[in-house]
Design an enzyme around this catalytic site. Structure first.
Site, PDB file in Angstrom:
ATOM      1  N   HIS A 153       0.839  -1.227   0.000  1.00  0.00           N
ATOM      2  CA  HIS A 153       0.000   0.000   0.000  1.00  0.00           C
ATOM      3  C   HIS A 153       0.860   1.258   0.000  1.00  0.00           C
ATOM      4  CE1 HIS A 153      -3.295  -2.758   1.216  1.00  0.00           C
ATOM      5  NE2 HIS A 153      -2.347  -3.291   1.974  1.00  0.00           N
ATOM      6  N   SER A 274      14.470  22.324 -15.532  1.00  0.00           N
ATOM      7  CA  SER A 274      13.282  23.138 -15.764  1.00  0.00           C
ATOM      8  C   SER A 274      13.741  24.486 -16.294  1.00  0.00           C
ATOM      9  CB  SER A 274      12.529  23.320 -14.447  1.00  0.00           C
ATOM     10  OG  SER A 274      11.760  24.506 -14.488  1.00  0.00           O
ATOM     11  N   LYS A 280      15.718  22.102 -10.387  1.00  0.00           N
ATOM     12  CA  LYS A 280      15.020  20.881 -10.794  1.00  0.00           C
ATOM     13  C   LYS A 280      15.908  19.868 -11.492  1.00  0.00           C
ATOM     14  CE  LYS A 280      10.460  20.939 -10.631  1.00  0.00           C
ATOM     15  NZ  LYS A 280       9.742  19.773 -10.209  1.00  0.00           N
ATOM     16  N   GLU A 287       9.147   9.126 -16.745  1.00  0.00           N
ATOM     17  CA  GLU A 287       7.731   9.479 -16.945  1.00  0.00           C
ATOM     18  C   GLU A 287       7.253   9.094 -18.345  1.00  0.00           C
ATOM     19  OE1 GLU A 287       6.872  13.434 -14.493  1.00  0.00           O
ATOM     20  OE2 GLU A 287       8.783  13.469 -15.515  1.00  0.00           O
TER      21      GLU A 287
END
Ligand code: ARG
Length: 457
Positions: A153, A274, A280, A287
């Site tokens: 979980h 970024s 970043k 992704e």
């Protein structure tokens, strides 16, 4: 190529909707190989004169050389790779080119070409997956003892080792490879010679063409041969399952790379910045692997729905078989290569992993097991007692193994000093030495087996 019974040409939209050359030009190598095998067989069987067959074969080599140098011309009027190639052959060698299509139809031709293409695609995927497995096994070997929190979980559950976690993906990839291997074995029968749908009256030798093209033999039913695309769906389903595994690994890298976790830092090569936030380091590649899995599943769905309900034998719907396979293959190739690169170059923050494993009461099960083993409690009661101990530690803001013995004994007097030896994450991990468990000894055995099967030792 088929205009004999027509007096008007096609409407321009007819031409456009009918043409597959913009995408099926990717089959050119397979198409040339299939044609060369076919014409050699026609000559051997005395269906085409030897000199004509030689002219055709040499001409096909010239067409192939042109394609390799300049690409395949996209003439929509010629529809597809089969007609583009035959028409170029005719320009090069004259009307003899027209003998190539004896005892053949584009229906068995495309089925053959596409099987050959998918077979090559499978071989490429297998090689790429083997490289991913080697990367996983190598990194797992470095981290057979590195403790990290294991989750259920996405809540701290029990400590595991990073090596064990990485080897979980090795196993998934091993099954993915076996799915591709199975698909290849089923695919490897040659449809060439099935002709349009019913076979042919010419005395062809299907065993000869099958062997020349590396198939295990000819297919058994001409109707089935020209009308099924289950081999392409086998590929897409295997690709979908594989992409799901890659996507889960990608997802873990994304979570692990986030600041609250901080389990991994992706190398510069596999991170992006970024344009506004200078701090970043984004896991864009991971992704996109996660995103591509959706597109690959979409490709699988597309061909599934295309094939559903088609009557035997060939229908033009089946021309739409190729774009989803090509797209899925490209996306899968990129995804495997990207995950391999990320696994190879990631820096695992084992200190951070250990700290989190120690902080989440992840050895509570070990205390319950101790109560069963040493104090004779039924597991359910031990579970309850341990739950109260966890609550106590939580109230005091400390770890389970930081509770003093007398405090633990207020929870249950049967708790004794000797349980502390089991409450460290290392002891917990080492104790799980059942076959396939997370104990470093087990993980090392699995890694050794994996290395042998990958030919790494
Ligand atoms: N371009 C076609 C395809 O990919 C080749 C087969 C055409 N056959 C036919 N009977 N029109 O499906």
């Amino acid at each position: 190529m088929w205009g004999g019974r027509f007096s008007e040409g096609p409407a321009s939209v007819m031409r456009e909707i009918n043409a597959s050359i913009p995408f099926d030009k990717r089959l050119w190598r397979q198409d040339i190989a299939g044609s060369k095998a076919h014409v050699a067989m026609l000559a051997k069987q005395g269906i085409v004169a030897a000199a004509d067959a030689e002219a055709i074969s040499d001409g096909l080599d010239r067409v192939a050389a042109e394609y390799a140098a300049e690409g395949v011309p996209e003439d929509l009027a010629l529809e597809d790779i089969h007609m583009v190639t035959e028409s170029r052959l005719a320009e090069l060698i004259g009307p003899t080119a027209g003998r190539l299509h004896t005892a053949r139809s584009r229906n068995d031709q495309v089925a053959t070409d596409f099987r050959l293409w998918v077979r090559d695609a499978i071989d490429q995927v297998e090689d790429a997956l083997a490289a991913l497995q080697r990367a996983l096994v190598t990194r797992a070997g470095e981290h057979a003892d590195s403790v990290m929190p294991g989750f259920t979980h996405l809540q701290s559950a029990q400590p595991v080792t990073l090596g064990h976690h990485l080897m979980a993906y090795y196993e998934m990839v091993a099954r993915d490879r076996s799915r591709f291997t199975d698909a290849r074995a089923r695919l490897n029968r040659c449809p060439l010679g099935s002709a349009a749908l019913a076979g042919t009256g010419y005395p062809i030798d299907r065993h000869m063409t099958a062997a020349a093209l590396g198939f295990d033999g000819p297919t058994a039913n001409s109707l089935d041969s020209v009308s099924d695309r289950d081999f392409a769906l086998d590929y897409l389903m295997a690709a979908t399952q594989c992409s799901l595994h890659l996507s889960r690994l990608a997802e873990e890298f994304i979570i692990w790379a986030s600041q609250p976790f901080g389990f991994v830092s992706l190398s510069d090569q596999w991170s992006t910045g970024s344009s506004i936030m200078p701090q970043k380091r984004n896991p864009d590649a991971a992704e996109l692997v996660r995103g591509h899995a959706g597109r690959i599943a979409g490709c699988m769905t597309a061909l599934t729905i295309t094939m559903k309900g088609l009557p035997l034998a060939y229908s033009k719907d089946m021309q739409d078989d190729k774009p989803p396979v090509f797209e899925a293959h490209d996306l899968l190739g990129l995804s495997i290569a990207a995950m391999t690169g990320m696994v190879e170059s990631a820096t695992f923050r084992t200190d951070r992993m250990r700290a989190l494993a120690e902080s989440g009461f992840s050895t509570a099960t070990d205390l319950a097991d101790w109560l069963v083993r040493e104090a004779g409690l039924p597991f359910r009661e031990a579970h309850h007692v341990t739950g109260r101990a966890v609550k106590l530690a939580e109230d005091r803001g400390c770890r389970l193994d930081q509770l003093p013995l007398d405090a633990l004994q207020t929870v249950d007097p049967r708790i004794a000093e000797s349980c502390f030896a089991l409450l460290s994450v290392d002891a917990s991990v080492a104790s799980r030495a059942s076959h396939g468990g997370t104990a470093p000894s087990q993980v090392r055995e699995r890694i050794a087996e994996a290395r042998t099967s990958l030919g790494m030792t």
